[in-house]
Design a protein around this motif. Structure first.
Motif, PDB file in Angstrom:
ATOM      1  N   THR A 147     -19.712  -0.420  27.086  1.00 16.52           N
ATOM      2  CA  THR A 147     -19.262  -0.296  25.860  1.00 16.52           C
ATOM      3  C   THR A 147     -20.201  -0.085  24.852  1.00 16.52           C
ATOM      4  OG1 THR A 147     -18.892  -2.405  24.896  1.00 16.52           O
ATOM      5  CG2 THR A 147     -17.048  -1.547  26.265  1.00 16.52           C
TER       6      THR A 147
ATOM      7  N   ARG B  48     -20.267  -1.018  21.771  1.00 16.21           N
ATOM      8  CA  ARG B  48     -20.704  -2.132  20.628  1.00 16.21           C
ATOM      9  C   ARG B  48     -21.436  -3.269  21.284  1.00 16.21           C
ATOM     10  NH1 ARG B  48     -15.535  -1.688  22.581  1.00 16.21           N
ATOM     11  NH2 ARG B  48     -15.384  -3.925  22.853  1.00 16.21           N
ATOM     12  N   ALA B  49     -22.622  -3.095  21.304  1.00 19.15           N
ATOM     13  CA  ALA B  49     -23.383  -3.833  22.007  1.00 19.15           C
ATOM     14  C   ALA B  49     -23.826  -5.378  21.114  1.00 19.15           C
ATOM     15  CB  ALA B  49     -24.744  -3.461  22.672  1.00 19.15           C
ATOM     16  N   SER B  50     -23.922  -4.929  19.600  1.00 19.01           N
ATOM     17  CA  SER B  50     -24.228  -6.070  18.720  1.00 19.01           C
ATOM     18  C   SER B  50     -23.261  -6.634  18.099  1.00 19.01           C
ATOM     19  CB  SER B  50     -25.345  -5.200  17.754  1.00 19.01           C
ATOM     20  OG  SER B  50     -24.652  -4.219  17.105  1.00 19.01           O
ATOM     21  N   GLY B  51     -23.544  -7.909  17.531  1.00 21.19           N
ATOM     22  CA  GLY B  51     -22.598  -8.631  16.703  1.00 21.19           C
ATOM     23  C   GLY B  51     -21.958  -9.498  17.635  1.00 21.19           C
ATOM     24  N   ALA B  52     -20.953 -10.246  17.193  1.00 19.86           N
ATOM     25  CA  ALA B  52     -20.216 -11.277  18.010  1.00 19.86           C
ATOM     26  C   ALA B  52     -19.149 -10.673  18.855  1.00 19.86           C
ATOM     27  CB  ALA B  52     -19.647 -12.485  17.227  1.00 19.86           C
ATOM     28  N   GLY B  53     -18.471  -9.701  18.202  1.00 13.33           N
ATOM     29  CA  GLY B  53     -17.385  -9.019  18.877  1.00 13.33           C
ATOM     30  C   GLY B  53     -16.149  -9.814  18.744  1.00 13.33           C
ATOM     31  N   GLY B  54     -15.190  -9.427  19.787  1.00 12.14           N
ATOM     32  CA  GLY B  54     -13.767 -10.149  19.767  1.00 12.14           C
ATOM     33  C   GLY B  54     -13.270 -10.355  18.395  1.00 12.14           C
ATOM     34  N   GLN B  55     -12.577 -11.546  17.896  1.00 11.93           N
ATOM     35  CA  GLN B  55     -11.942 -11.456  16.791  1.00 11.93           C
ATOM     36  C   GLN B  55     -12.756 -11.133  15.546  1.00 11.93           C
ATOM     37  OE1 GLN B  55      -9.862 -15.168  16.916  1.00 11.93           O
ATOM     38  NE2 GLN B  55      -8.301 -14.494  18.491  1.00 11.93           N
ATOM     39  N   HIS B  56     -14.125 -11.455  15.548  1.00 10.33           N
ATOM     40  CA  HIS B  56     -14.930 -11.312  14.599  1.00 10.33           C
ATOM     41  C   HIS B  56     -14.876  -9.923  14.091  1.00 10.33           C
ATOM     42  CE1 HIS B  56     -16.496 -14.938  15.902  1.00 10.33           C
ATOM     43  NE2 HIS B  56     -17.497 -15.033  14.999  1.00 10.33           N
ATOM     44  N   VAL B  57     -14.493  -8.903  14.877  1.00  9.68           N
ATOM     45  CA  VAL B  57     -14.693  -7.298  14.492  1.00  9.68           C
ATOM     46  C   VAL B  57     -13.403  -6.691  14.779  1.00  9.68           C
ATOM     47  CG1 VAL B  57     -15.940  -5.457  14.676  1.00  9.68           C
ATOM     48  CG2 VAL B  57     -17.370  -7.380  15.050  1.00  9.68           C
ATOM     49  N   ASN B  58     -12.761  -5.981  13.859  1.00 16.62           N
ATOM     50  CA  ASN B  58     -11.627  -5.060  14.055  1.00 16.62           C
ATOM     51  C   ASN B  58     -12.339  -3.769  14.340  1.00 16.62           C
ATOM     52  OD1 ASN B  58      -9.500  -3.751  14.360  1.00 16.62           O
ATOM     53  ND2 ASN B  58      -8.889  -3.928  11.873  1.00 16.62           N
ATOM     54  N   THR B  59     -12.573  -3.275  15.344  1.00 17.22           N
ATOM     55  CA  THR B  59     -13.074  -2.097  15.562  1.00 17.22           C
ATOM     56  C   THR B  59     -12.032  -1.154  16.366  1.00 17.22           C
ATOM     57  OG1 THR B  59     -15.061  -1.009  16.877  1.00 17.22           O
ATOM     58  CG2 THR B  59     -14.034  -2.625  18.134  1.00 17.22           C
TER      59      THR B  59
END
Lengths: 247, 409
Positions: B274, B276-287
């Motif tokens: 995907t 979206r490689a950086s950051g915490a992902g999951g619930q942390h981000v609404n992408t």
């Protein structure tokens, strides 16, 4: 113009449009219920493969409906996806937010899922005892428990981007200090929820959790009933999914 | 309507022989008699058919039953025709003997019958030849993925790419197939497209009808693969420009005609990523950014889709495209081994081969493989008639090439 203003205030696009796609269908999204993330689609895909494999192995077995429990159903995405994938499944869903319960049921009806196939009710994991369950749905035991519980550690909450922090439900995101509060509730309740035969539990969790959960349950945890089977990464390469089993 | 001898022909055969004879009026007859190489092949097929049938009755391993069954149904369509042919030849022989034992009137008496039988045999020969050659060509019935890419020529190329896209869409509509755009880039300033992928599928009735000689999506459209060269005066100029658009028709073998034969790439060969490689992902981000890129590790072929709102759908589309691209690459390599002409004609080979030229000033489209030209550009393009115009000529070329290859070995 109003839409632009809302977007400038970082309102999630799913709330503005009122809906978004999940898997192969569209669900209504409404503040403050958590908007489904792509990782949750992957969770559903893992569960679907699991159920298909199990069905392959027990071809001759009973034609009883598959009982699925979705803990913290939110928009209803997970449970609805599973109900759609398996016509013989019956999904029970719980959430502590009244808005989520209403939204889940609304989405299920819109997608032609009857009461008998999908029903969400207001209840927390810890309170969802056999009595509470049977009173509402007469379903006592489950073959699969699925959850995308609030899992963000408390200290991470202030680092969230405005669209999440200011618009989505805090209670749907924060899982306490280490983020594992609701996960612990689920694990504690699993033996009660499990039926006579095997019960499999799939959860989506924070990147810090899978290893912690493995060491807690699989190791010398106070838990001889629950078994830690595996954890998997999501498509972004982060530890994301855990599978537990009660036999 | 071709006169048909009543016995030995069931209704479907009548319908098909009529249809095929109509088709053959549009093209020169392929052969005057069945060549020896094909006679031998037919005999071998009849024998194999017998062998398989007896194996089938004795086989206990259920996994083999499926593959026996499939081979039998392919052979049956040929064997049935071959037996019809034998019966007709015997009939001809019988008549000859009757004529020989009669006086001179005998010959006139049986003349019209003899003519009828001979014409029937010729029609069967054509159909038989086609079926034998088609048995080496299983991809014809598959669905397809259409990919159009604007080549050299800047804006002009993009505009023509857009026109070709519309033309094919019109064609697909008239065939009542399903047209689903998988991924499209942005439109250029003047409304052209730089690149697009479309999934085209026909309603599969599930059971393979061995009497059905019709082509599937891939069989119909495959000759569009290659570089289409355009010569015309663009909107924003006075001189003639030459630009190029590259078209690829990929066989789509995902889940058609029974899953066991469907081609799928081993998951271990694929890398799914995907963006979206950086950051915490999951619930942390609404992408809402759910683009997926899939790479086939052994070949380096990749496909990436971001059009859909769900990652699941993006992944499904990317899988469809990459499976088709990898499958197509494999087929091209196979065909190239057989020589360049076959590769080129079968819709593969060097994708930079110039297959058609659209000369607007002279209002003429020319296909460089079958050497056929047609006038009335506007009607052809806007009416979605490109495929049908060249298909009969390309089909004939393919059969000539396949026949030559068979007799050369």
């Amino acid at each position: 113009r109003d839409l632009v203003r809302r977007r400038l205030e970082h309102e999630p696009i799913q709330y503005i449009i009122g809906e978004w796609d999940f898997m192969d269908f569209t669900i209504k999204c409404r503040a403050p219920t958590l908007c489904p993330r792509p990782e949750t689609e992957e969770l559903v895909e893992h569960v679907i493969h699991q159920i298909q494999n199990d069905q392959q192995q027990h071809k001759d077995n009973d034609n009883n409906p598959i009982q699925i429990l979705d803990v913290g159903c939110g928009t209803g995405a997970i449970g609805i996806a599973l109900a759609r994938a398996f016509p013989q499944a019956e999904v029970t869903a719980i959430d502590i937010a009244p808005e989520a319960v209403a939204l889940s049921n609304e989405n299920a009806r819109l997608l032609q899922l009857s009461d008998a196939r999908y029903k969400a009710q207001l209840c927390s994991a810890a309170d969802f005892t056999t009595e509470a369950s049977t009173a509402a749905t007469s379903v006592m035991k489950f073959d699969y428990v699925v959850s995308n519980p609030p899992y963000i550690p408390f200290n991470d909450m202030e680092t969230l981007t405005p669209d999440v922090r200011d618009h989505e439900d805090f209670g749907a995101l924060c899982g306490g200090d280490d983020g594992l509060n609701v996960v612990r509730d689920i694990v504690a309740m699993l033996p009660q929820w499990a039926g006579e035969s095997k019960c499999t539990c799939w959860m989506e969790v924070d990147v810090s959790h899978p290893i912690m959960i493995r060491d807690w349950i699989g190791g010398s945890g106070n838990d001889d009933v629950n078994k830690f089977v595996e954890y998997r990464q999501d498509l972004c390469g982060r530890d994301r999914f855990v599978r537990l089993e009660v036999s | 309507m071709l006169p048909i001898i009543a016995h030995k022909c069931h209704p479907r055969l009548i319908q098909h022989v009529w249809l095929f004879s109509f088709q053959t009026k549009c093209q020169r007859r392929l052969l005057s008699t069945l060549p020896a190489a094909l006679e031998n092949k037919v005999d071998a097929m009849i024998q194999r058919h017998k062998d398989l049938l007896s194996k089938l009755s004795k086989e206990t391993d259920s996994s083999k039953l499926g593959s026996y069954g499939r081979e039998i149904s392919t052979l049956t369509s040929i064997v049935d025709l071959a037996l019809e042919r034998r019966a007709l030849l015997e009939e001809l022989e019988t008549i000859k003997q009757l004529v020989a034992s009669e006086d001179e009137d005998g010959e006139d008496l049986f003349a019209s019958d003899t003519v009828k039988i001979q014409r029937d045999i010729e029609d069967i020969d054509d159909r038989l030849t086609k079926r034998i050659l088609d048995s080496d060509d299983p991809d014809a019935k598959l669905n397809a993925i259409l990919e159009i890419r604007a080549g050299t020529g800047g804006e002009e190329a993009s505009l023509f790419a857009g026109e070709l896209l519309k033309s094919y869409e019109k064609y697909v509509q008239t065939k009542r197939w399903k047209w689903e755009v998988l991924s499209s880039g942005n439109k250029t300033d003047l409304g052209g497209i730089r690149e697009v992928s479309v999934s085209i599928s026909a309603n599969q009735s599930g059971n393979y009808d061995s009497d059905d000689d019709s082509l599937g999506v891939f069989g119909n459209m495959r000759y569009e693969s290659g570089v289409h060269r355009v010569q015309r005066v663009p909107i924003n100029d006075t001189r003639i420009h030459t630009s190029a658009v590259s078209v690829a028709i990929l066989p789509d073998n995902t889940g058609a005609l029974g899953d066991e034969t469907a081609f799928s790439i081993p998951p271990a060969d694929l890398k799914i990523e995907t963006m979206r490689a950086s950051g915490a992902g999951g619930q942390h981000v609404n992408t809402t950014e759910s683009a997926v890129r899939i790479t086939h590790l052994p070949t380096g072929i990749s496909a990436s889709i971001q059009d859909e709102r769900s990652q699941h759908k993006n992944k499904a589309k990317a899988m469809k495209i990459i499976t088709a691209r990898v499958f197509s690459r494999m087929k091209d390599e196979e065909n190239t081994k057989h020589g360049n002409l076959k590769a080129e004609v079968m819709g593969g080979g060097d994708r930079s081969e110039r297959v058609r030229t659209y000369n607007f000033p002279q209002d003429r489209v020319t296909d460089h493989r079958c050497k056929f030209s047609e006038h009335g550009m506007e009607n052809l393009i806007e009416g979605g008639l490109l495929v049908n115009t060249f298909l009969p000529h390309m089909e004939k070329l393919r059969m000539e090439v396949a026949l030559k290859e068979m007799t050369d070995h």
